[in-house]
Structure formats: structure tokens, C-alpha cells
Design a protein around this motif. Structure first.
Motif, PDB file in Angstrom:
ATOM      1  N   GLY A 362       0.815  -1.210   0.000  1.00  0.00           N
ATOM      2  CA  GLY A 362       0.000   0.000   0.000  1.00  0.00           C
ATOM      3  C   GLY A 362       0.846   1.256   0.000  1.00  0.00           C
ATOM      4  N   LEU A 363       0.167   2.408  -0.098  1.00  0.00           N
ATOM      5  CA  LEU A 363       0.855   3.683  -0.256  1.00  0.00           C
ATOM      6  C   LEU A 363       1.626   4.110   0.987  1.00  0.00           C
ATOM      7  N   SER A 364       1.345   3.501   2.111  1.00  0.00           N
ATOM      8  CA  SER A 364       2.009   3.902   3.341  1.00  0.00           C
ATOM      9  C   SER A 364       3.519   3.696   3.289  1.00  0.00           C
ATOM     10  N   ASP A 365       3.978   2.787   2.428  1.00  0.00           N
ATOM     11  CA  ASP A 365       5.426   2.524   2.282  1.00  0.00           C
ATOM     12  C   ASP A 365       5.911   2.877   0.875  1.00  0.00           C
ATOM     13  N   ARG A 366       5.261   3.812   0.248  1.00  0.00           N
ATOM     14  CA  ARG A 366       5.488   4.085  -1.175  1.00  0.00           C
ATOM     15  C   ARG A 366       6.915   4.540  -1.493  1.00  0.00           C
ATOM     16  N   THR A 367       7.458   5.432  -0.690  1.00  0.00           N
ATOM     17  CA  THR A 367       8.790   5.965  -1.002  1.00  0.00           C
ATOM     18  C   THR A 367       9.837   4.860  -1.003  1.00  0.00           C
ATOM     19  N   LEU A 368       9.818   4.010   0.036  1.00  0.00           N
ATOM     20  CA  LEU A 368      10.782   2.912   0.127  1.00  0.00           C
ATOM     21  C   LEU A 368      10.574   1.903  -0.989  1.00  0.00           C
ATOM     22  N   LEU A 369       9.324   1.519  -1.233  1.00  0.00           N
ATOM     23  CA  LEU A 369       9.054   0.507  -2.255  1.00  0.00           C
ATOM     24  C   LEU A 369       9.372   1.026  -3.647  1.00  0.00           C
ATOM     25  N   ASN A 370       9.143   2.285  -3.897  1.00  0.00           N
ATOM     26  CA  ASN A 370       9.529   2.868  -5.189  1.00  0.00           C
ATOM     27  C   ASN A 370      11.035   2.790  -5.389  1.00  0.00           C
ATOM     28  N   THR A 371      11.786   3.079  -4.332  1.00  0.00           N
ATOM     29  CA  THR A 371      13.248   3.010  -4.406  1.00  0.00           C
ATOM     30  C   THR A 371      13.704   1.609  -4.782  1.00  0.00           C
ATOM     31  N   ILE A 372      13.040   0.606  -4.231  1.00  0.00           N
ATOM     32  CA  ILE A 372      13.403  -0.791  -4.511  1.00  0.00           C
ATOM     33  C   ILE A 372      12.933  -1.208  -5.900  1.00  0.00           C
ATOM     34  N   PHE A 373      11.668  -0.996  -6.211  1.00  0.00           N
ATOM     35  CA  PHE A 373      11.068  -1.532  -7.429  1.00  0.00           C
ATOM     36  C   PHE A 373      11.628  -0.901  -8.693  1.00  0.00           C
ATOM     37  N   GLU A 374      11.903   0.394  -8.664  1.00  0.00           N
ATOM     38  CA  GLU A 374      12.394   1.061  -9.876  1.00  0.00           C
ATOM     39  C   GLU A 374      13.919   1.056  -9.982  1.00  0.00           C
ATOM     40  N   HIS A 375      14.579   0.423  -9.028  1.00  0.00           N
ATOM     41  CA  HIS A 375      16.040   0.351  -9.088  1.00  0.00           C
ATOM     42  C   HIS A 375      16.456  -0.501 -10.286  1.00  0.00           C
ATOM     43  N   LYS A 376      17.511  -0.117 -10.934  1.00  0.00           N
ATOM     44  CA  LYS A 376      17.967  -0.837 -12.130  1.00  0.00           C
ATOM     45  C   LYS A 376      18.353  -2.279 -11.824  1.00  0.00           C
ATOM     46  N   ASN A 377      18.771  -2.561 -10.590  1.00  0.00           N
ATOM     47  CA  ASN A 377      19.155  -3.924 -10.229  1.00  0.00           C
ATOM     48  C   ASN A 377      17.965  -4.812  -9.880  1.00  0.00           C
ATOM     49  N   CYS A 378      16.791  -4.224  -9.710  1.00  0.00           N
ATOM     50  CA  CYS A 378      15.591  -5.029  -9.476  1.00  0.00           C
ATOM     51  C   CYS A 378      15.161  -5.632 -10.806  1.00  0.00           C
ATOM     52  N   ARG A 379      15.282  -6.953 -10.918  1.00  0.00           N
ATOM     53  CA  ARG A 379      15.051  -7.608 -12.213  1.00  0.00           C
ATOM     54  C   ARG A 379      13.674  -8.241 -12.317  1.00  0.00           C
ATOM     55  N   SER A 380      13.021  -8.438 -11.170  1.00  0.00           N
ATOM     56  CA  SER A 380      11.770  -9.189 -11.195  1.00  0.00           C
ATOM     57  C   SER A 380      11.053  -9.026  -9.858  1.00  0.00           C
ATOM     58  N   ILE A 381       9.712  -8.988  -9.901  1.00  0.00           N
ATOM     59  CA  ILE A 381       8.910  -8.891  -8.678  1.00  0.00           C
ATOM     60  C   ILE A 381       7.885 -10.013  -8.698  1.00  0.00           C
ATOM     61  N   LYS A 382       8.035 -10.952  -7.767  1.00  0.00           N
ATOM     62  CA  LYS A 382       7.169 -12.132  -7.736  1.00  0.00           C
ATOM     63  C   LYS A 382       6.295 -12.099  -6.488  1.00  0.00           C
ATOM     64  N   VAL A 383       4.993 -12.204  -6.698  1.00  0.00           N
ATOM     65  CA  VAL A 383       4.027 -12.106  -5.603  1.00  0.00           C
ATOM     66  C   VAL A 383       3.560 -13.489  -5.168  1.00  0.00           C
ATOM     67  N   PHE A 384       3.705 -13.769  -3.884  1.00  0.00           N
ATOM     68  CA  PHE A 384       3.115 -14.970  -3.295  1.00  0.00           C
ATOM     69  C   PHE A 384       1.809 -14.522  -2.639  1.00  0.00           C
ATOM     70  N   TYR A 385       0.732 -14.704  -3.359  1.00  0.00           N
ATOM     71  CA  TYR A 385      -0.541 -14.093  -3.007  1.00  0.00           C
ATOM     72  C   TYR A 385      -1.307 -14.921  -1.979  1.00  0.00           C
ATOM     73  N   HIS A 386      -2.334 -14.302  -1.409  1.00  0.00           N
ATOM     74  CA  HIS A 386      -3.181 -14.986  -0.420  1.00  0.00           C
ATOM     75  C   HIS A 386      -4.396 -15.576  -1.116  1.00  0.00           C
ATOM     76  N   LYS A 387      -4.503 -16.893  -1.067  1.00  0.00           N
ATOM     77  CA  LYS A 387      -5.677 -17.576  -1.610  1.00  0.00           C
ATOM     78  C   LYS A 387      -6.651 -17.846  -0.477  1.00  0.00           C
ATOM     79  N   ARG A 388      -7.841 -17.285  -0.599  1.00  0.00           N
ATOM     80  CA  ARG A 388      -8.830 -17.387   0.470  1.00  0.00           C
ATOM     81  C   ARG A 388      -9.558 -18.727   0.422  1.00  0.00           C
ATOM     82  N   GLU A 389     -10.272 -19.012   1.502  1.00  0.00           N
ATOM     83  CA  GLU A 389     -10.979 -20.290   1.609  1.00  0.00           C
ATOM     84  C   GLU A 389     -12.056 -20.443   0.543  1.00  0.00           C
TER      85      GLU A 389
END
Length: 436
Positions: A362-389
């Protein structure tokens, strides 16, 4: 390449820990009848001792139950309950107070349908923006004096909002200590079904040079990275045939780093297991408790606030030149500890893949996550999602949140791993209670 594993509250929930916003808020109301005289509770709500029965005429398990009790109690005794202010009194306009909120931020949180901790932080920021932009509506005398008075009033309101936010933070800290740190051994304890999670982190030969189903792993990355990944896999295969897998992985200097946004220590059990050397991992894993820890104090206490400096109103708030408005921005909290610098050093050092485990992004951590996600060394973002009942999941919601951290949407589409290559986060790991 390195692995940077972003861990959020969903990780603790997957272990059966009661750490959600819903758990916290319902616990407050269900226990109010036994704690309402405590000082830190009285800072939040006021219950008149003379009218204690308002908390006991029917059982209370949530905020809605309290409202029902107030309505019934006031109706039975011909008292007055103002649904707009949520104040109960013996008579309309005057008389003894029966119940009221002392913390207006907490009242607003209860009136809204919130689901995540980020919602609390966002609600705080929304109110802070509203306060900062209040202007004089009418005045007599000098306009300059009226504007000064309004600025002073806004500042006082911001100070009060910060006070209320701190009260909620302390209430949250007390709840989490009682229901996690004091109930479970999250450092030296055991965890059942831990292998389900560790299987997702293990580094093992995939035989990518051959035509097999494991080649789809390459699709988690851009074509530019395929040769490097395949070459590493070939070297890992060679090491495994000589039973030197652990030695090879250790000498590769690759890292597995947990970026822990939780306040609990649940990750330390996994780090301990991974350090035994009986599994195929990189260097001994590191844990960066970016938001602090429940047992730490001073500069290392829990960080609870807002972290979106990319918001269009942030510059306006910053330019007010009044530090009260910046009290709960995470960037200033991060400067108290070495953890943020550790993250920067990590992402600057080498290419890495991001795993998202239980974090809503969420947006509450936007500045930090933007720094990580848009970094040139970040090659891939893989989500382990929550599957509900019921079979639904939060994959789409999570990647929609991730997209808000990108200025470059083309880059975002290149880095996010599609759902067919992702998997649900296991939900059956459990920590034993301390008294077991």
C-alpha cells in the motif's frame, strides 16, 4: 542474483498469529469491560463508572456491539445517545456523560471499514492534509492577524492529531506484545509445516539448458538476464553432482535478505533453520526489521506512520516549515537506525529478485518501495498471493498496489511476474504457544 523478500502482516497471519487490524480493534472492544479504567484506555475512550452496566448488558465482540449496547441502555433508561458524535449522556444537551471518545482519530477509524494497518496510516495522513490546508473563512479586523491565528490553530490541531496517533500506536504495541511476543516463542521456538515455506526459498538445480518444465522459471526475468541465470544454474548442477552445493552457494556470495515490515520476530525461526546448512540457500539469511521490533526501545522502537513522499501534497506540507506536520513520516524515522542504509547498500550491490510475501504494498510505504522496485538492479517482482478459503485471492489487488509505486509503467509491466508463474503463500504454518 540476490533475493530480497518483502514480508508483511500476511506472513504472520499465515502462521495463525492474530496480528490483523481486525484482530486488534475487536480485541479492544471485547476487553473494554475489564480494562476501561486503565490510563492508556481512558486516553482513547471514557466510560463513566456509574454506568458500567452499559458494557455488560450484552456481550461485546466488536465496535458495532458497543453501539447496540449504548442504544439499548439509553433507550431503557430514557438517556440520550447522539449517533453523530457517539456521545451518550443522561440528558440531551447536559447531564452526566456515560460514554464518549477521547481520541477522535480512533473514533474515525472505527467509523470506517478498514482492513489493513496501511489504512490507519493513510487515514492519519488524510486528516493531516486536511488540517494543513484549513483556511480562514471569515474574519474581523486585520486579515494578516486572522491568517496567523488560523496557522496557529492548524498547528495545534496537528499536534493533537499526533498525540492521538501516538496513543493508538501504544495501544497497538501493547496488543501485539500480549498476543504474539508474550504468547509465542518466535525466536527459539519451533514452527510446524515450515518446509512448505522454505521450499519457496530453496536454491536448487533447474537444468535450464535442457528442454523441461523448469525452463518457465526464465520467464520470471527479462531475456537480458537469461544467459546469466542459465550459467549460474549450470555451475550449480556441477556443484551438486560433486555434493558441493552448499559450498558453491556460500562461495557465490549471493544473499537472501528478508525486509521485515512486521513488528514480530516470526522470521527468526526460519533464519535459524536456513543457517543450519541442511538446505540449499545462499549466505546465511539476513533480516532487516525496517519498522523496528516490539522488544526494542528508543531509536529502535516500532515505526508506525506514513511514507509517501511522492504524494502531491507532501511538498506543500514540507514547505509549511513546521516540524509537527512531519512527526510521523517514515523517512525521518528510518534515519534513526542503520536499516535503511543496509537496504540501499544491498540493492546497489548486485541484481536482485523481489519476493512479496504477505505485504499489501500500500501507499504507506510508497517511497521505500519505489526506491526498490524502480532500481535498475531489481530484475523481477514475484508475488506470493493470499488464496482465500472461498477460492478467491488478492493477486490482482496486490499488483495494482505495486503499480502505484512505479513512475515508469512500462518498467512495471516488465518486472511483475505474471500470475501463472506465481503461487499462493502457504497458510498452515503454526508456532506453538509458550505454555505448551
Amino acid at each position: 542474483m540476490n533475493k530480497l523478500i518483502i514480508v508483511g502482516n500476511g506472513f504472520d497471519l499465515a502462521h495463525g498469529l492474530q496480528t490483523s487490524y481486525g484482530h486488534f480493534i475487536n480485541d479492544f472492544w471485547s476487553n473494554l469491560k475489564s480494562i476501561y479504567e486503565e490510563k492508556h484506555v481512558q486516553e482513547i475512550v471514557y466510560v463513566n463508572l456509574e454506568f458500567y452496566r452499559v458494557l455488560t448488558i450484552n456481550s461485546i465482540s466488536c465496535f458495532e456491539d458497543l453501539i447496540s449496547n449504548l442504544e439499548e441502555y439509553c433507550e431503557d433508561h430514557k438517556f440520550y445517545f447522539n449517533k453523530a458524535t457517539l456521545i451518550a449522556t443522561t440528558r440531551k444537551g447536559f447531564g452526566k456523560e456515560i460514554f464518549k471518545f477521547n481520541n477522535h482519530l480512533f473514533k474515525n477509524l472505527n467509523l470506517r471499514s478498514l482492513e489493513n494497518w496501511v489504512d490507519i496510516e493513510y487515514e492519519y495522513f488524510t486528516q493531516l492534509k486536511t488540517i494543513s490546508k484549513r483556511k480562514i473563512l471569515s474574519y474581523t479586523g486585520s486579515r494578516e492577524e486572522a491568517e496567523k491565528e488560523q496557522i496557529s490553530k492548524n498547528r495545534s490541531n496537528a499536534i493533537q492529531l499526533n498525540k492521538e496517533f501516538n496513543e493508538i500506536k501504544e495501544l497497538l504495541k501493547s496488543y501485539l506484545i500480549r498476543n504474539t511476543a508474550d504468547s509465542y516463542d518466535l525466536i527459539n521456538g519451533r514452527v510446524s509445516n515450515f518446509q512448505q515455506l522454505l521450499n519457496l526459498l530453496e536454491v536448487k538445480p533447474l537444468y535450464l539448458s535442457k528442454t523441461n518444465s523448469n525452463r518457465k522459471f526464465l520467464n520470471e526475468f527479462s531475456i537480458a538476464d537469461h544467459d546469466e541465470i542459465t550459467d549460474f544454474d549450470n555451475k550449480l548442477i556441477e556443484a551438486s553432482t560433486n555434493t558441493k552445493t552448499h559450498e558453491f552457494l556460500y562461495n557465490s556470495k549471493k544473499k537472501t535478505v528478508f525486509l521485515n515490515f512486521n513488528y514480530t520476530n516470526s522470521l527468526y525461526v526460519y533464519a535459524s533453520i536456513m543457517k543450519t546448512g541442511n538446505y540449499g540457500y545462499y549466505l546465511p539469511p539476513e533480516i532487516i526489521p525496517i519498522h523496528g521490533s516490539l522488544k526494542n526501545e528508543g531509536d529502535y522502537e516500532i515505526f508506525f506512520g506514513f511514507g509517501d513522499e511522492m504524494d502531491e501534497d507532501y511538498s506543500f506540507i514540507e514547505n509549511l516549515n513546521q516540524n509537527e506536520y512531519l512527526s510521523h513520516f517514515k523517512s525521518f524515522m528510518y534515519s534513526r537506525t542503520p536499516y535503511y542504509k543496509q537496504i540501499l547498500d544491498l540493492i546497489d550491490s548486485e541484481k536482485f529478485q523481489v519476493y512479496v510475501m504477505g505485504h499489501s504494498c500500500g501507499l504507506s510505504d510508497r517511497t521505500l518501495l519505489n526506491t526498490i522496485f524502480e532500481h535498475k538492479n531489481c530484475r523481477s517482482i514475484k508475488v506470493f498471493y493470499h488464496k482465500r478459503e472461498d477460492g478467491t485471492d488478492n493477486f490482482t489487488e496486490t499488483i495494482q498496489n505495486i503499480s502505484r509505486h512505479f513512475n515508469d509503467k512500462k518498467m512495471m509491466r516488465e518486472k511483475i511476474v505474471n500470475k501463472s508463474l506465481c503461487s499462493p503463500l502457504p497458510q498452515t504454518m503454526r508456532f506453538p504457544l509458550k505454555n505448551q
